[in-house]
Design a protein around this motif. Structure first.
Motif: not given
Lengths: 458, 458
Positions: A184, A204, A294, A300
């Motif tokens: 991330r 993302s 993603a 996350y």
């Protein structure tokens, strides 16, 4: 009379499917256990107060809600009726079916936090339910197999997940798969360097569609969402990572994202994760670093994992990542964890399509005893008991019918061996063992049949 | 923030409970499979049209109903509202949760009747749900483990169920149990000879309470239900079967019920079942013939089984019987079958109370590697991989913390062994293996640790 039917989006699993599914479940369970994950099961139903608001508005709608028992409508008024389904629901339903295994796990951790030794490693293999529109490969009831460790941010856990994924697929006989990894923090860094800090979410959502709609349309979407031409041009390097080794990808990312401390942190984490996995002895690695990965889910905070089987067009068979706030929504903030989820239904589809189930996978009955008459049956029954006591799955046809009918039964159930007992066999004590696949026959004494069938059942 | 809670009557199963439960499930599953039963799983939800009317009025009310998705209330009118909950339900819920495994099994057989080889032997181990008032030992979600064979009326199936019950409890280490057997035809015969032919239902409902309310009150109940004093006097012999051998019971029944052909048929069936079981080699039998056994359920037509563990006051842990019309309600009449159901929750309670779980039952992590520093960890990680590859459940504490903290973790998870790796161990290659229970320590090389731990994990 109306023929009974199944609810839309649900399935029966008959014997053959079940045996294959049990092979998958057992393989995953054994791997989880060898890695020190402990089993947990939570109830199928949870209070809606636990489930609602955890999966977004769409998720709330996809929850199956359970009608309160008893006189649920007693308090309903006409104004309630006019207020619409959404407002009526909380008045007549206080429970819902589990939507995933993560929220129940978080609830369990919070409710047991004083007794739970941390780090806590648990696995959970149970069905979940979603009132989704059924379509090919998407069901309203399906199993998830999750393993999570919470209460530590050590990258050793990420490394163990990498190992565990390799182990599960090796044990399942799925040799050709790709484990994509991202972080991330790299996505955040990309948003920073293209001049849209904090916008990695929007970024993302768009890049997630790369495989489906292609690069051009992804960029169009970003443009629509207010990304400038400059920003989009700076995104160029993102699409130049194909066919590079993990080392090369990391080096290129370091250069491209040099100005983002966050990105550098993410790169370091990925590098360390892979180094640790190598220390464990992982050699034949299927890892590919994919900075576009993603997985939609916004929670996350570190590593992101996704596994696809190659050679089939079936979506991801496994996915997961690190999160920093599993239990915050239940008033217990700051608990970091990392987890992985295996999708049994898709793994089944992959193995079925590629013909990967080993011959012995969840085998059924191994031998049918075929007595020709009551006298022969008196010989058959003790043999049957001995076979079972030696761990061999064995049957006798329950009725004294024609031998052909018994053999048909063996074939219908794909039982590979039969033991024929006629009057000659009763007299000599030498029974005829027949291989139903090859037709080959041999005469063996009881003890030899036991040894032979034990060998053929391993 | 409100603390999350569990719905009434439901439970989480944490690691220790789960490992014990998995031991029970695995034992039952393996026994079922050795006897040639094949796995089946059906969806958690069924159409209410499949479930309603199968369990009586009370059962219909105990079904958990699932609210239709989407705008379920769109068609609801004010008159609907006034018609009461019972009438509203079918308008807003078309699905319900499985109430037992028998009705879904019958539905499966009917839907697959053309592809199913008969006799069909299936087992099914899944949760069921009942909106019962929760109380000690009674839950709203609990597992059933059923094995049935349909499509034959051979008494060999009854004999195999007798064997299988012995096998399951022997494998579970429950040595002291009683398997009560009766036959519906004997109950019918009793009704005949006391002059109330066809009234064995009423008779059974009353006698079923014998254990709870005693003989006097059972007879009172029969009197209230219109049984004459003559009839009740003729019932005397029914209470004189205690402490007799199975042979003696059968002989006495033959005399008492001499005038009922139906009863004689039932007695013959019981005798043949036990003879067949003996032919299989069953010696140490726990069978007791109990002519008062009825198990409430009116659909048994032949043998009736019930198992209780001795030495604990927990209800029956297993029960079943023969039925003649599994699928009639779905338009497929005349399919005879016989089945047995094991209650995992009660079996768990029995084993827990009597301390019967074997030490190795579903053991967790066997060894924790404890590296003192990063250098030691480089030795630890490959060892960890080798242990796991040898089938040993092994862990390393994910962070490099104080050794004491790691040992606390091992104790909290009841991990029986640790391997200590300090600088001395790194240099000499001799690692310290410590038994956490006895405190005993020994120095072993890697290969020896592998062999040692493999031995300790069997």
């Amino acid at each position: 009379m109306q023929k009974p039917t199944l609810p839309k989006g649900t399935r029966d699993f008959g014997p053959e499917q079940m045996r294959k599914r049990l092979f998958i479940f057992d393989t995953i369970r054994q791997t989880f256990q060898r890695f020190g994950f402990q089993p947990l099961e939570t109830p199928s139903m949870e209070n809606l107060s636990v489930l609602m608001g955890k999966y977004g508005d769409e998720g709330d709608q996809l929850l199956f809600k359970i009608l309160n028992s008893g006189d649920f409508a007693a308090g309903l008024t006409e104004p309630d009726l006019q207020s619409g389904s959404k407002n009526i629901t909380p008045k007549i339903a206080e429970k819902g079916l589990r939507y995933d295994l993560t929220v129940p796990f978080a609830r369990y951790v919070v409710m047991n936090r004083h007794a739970l030794p941390l780090p806590f490693k648990r696995y959970q293999m149970q069905p979940v339910w979603r009132a989704d529109r059924p379509q090919k490969g998407r069901y309203r009831e399906f199993y998830q197999c999750d393993a999570d460790v919470v209460g530590t941010d050590s990258l050793l856990c990420e490394a163990e997940i990498v190992l565990m994924i390799h182990e599960v697929f090796r044990n399942l006989n799925i040799q050709d798969f790709t484990l994509k990894i991202n972080n991330r923090k790299i996505l955040s860094g990309i948003a920073e360097v293209i001049g849209r800090p904090g916008q990695e979410g929007t970024l993302s959502v768009a890049i997630d569609k790369l495989d489906k709609i292609g690069r051009g349309k992804v960029l169009d979407e970003l443009r629509e969402r207010g990304f400038s031409d400059d920003a989009i041009t700076s995104l160029e390097p993102l699409f130049a990572f194909d066919d590079l080794s993990t080392d090369q990808v990391l080096t290129q990312l370091e250069t491209w994202l040099a100005t983002s401390a966050t990105a550098q942190q993410g790169i370091t984490e990925l590098r360390e994760t892979l180094q640790l996995a190598a220390q464990y002895g992982l050699t034949d690695t299927h890892v590919q670093i994919d900075p576009t990965l993603a997985r939609g889910l916004s929670y996350y905070t570190g590593a992101i994992f996704e596994v696809k089987a190659n050679g089939v067009s079936i979506g991801s068979v496994s996915g997961g990542g690190r999160y920093d706030n599993l239990t915050g929504t239940f008033g217990m903030p700051g608990l970091s964890g990392v987890g992985i989820s295996f999708g049994v239904d898709r793994i089944y589809d992959v193995m079925d399509e590629l013909n990967l189930f080993p011959a012995g996978a969840g085998q059924g009955t191994r031998v049918l005893i075929v007595p020709f008459d009551a006298e022969a049956r008196a010989v058959a029954l003790p043999l049957l008991s001995q076979l079972r006591a030696s761990g061999v799955a064995a049957e006798v046809y329950p009725d004294l019918v024609k031998v052909k009918k018994m053999l048909d039964y063996a074939n219908a159930k794909a039982i590979p061996y039969v033991v024929l007992i006629g009057s000659e066999e009763v007299q000599t004590g030498e029974l005829t063992v027949k291989n139903m696949l090859t037709g080959e026959q041999q005469k063996l004494r009881k003890d030899d049949i036991l040894a032979f069938m034990q060998e053929k059942s391993e």
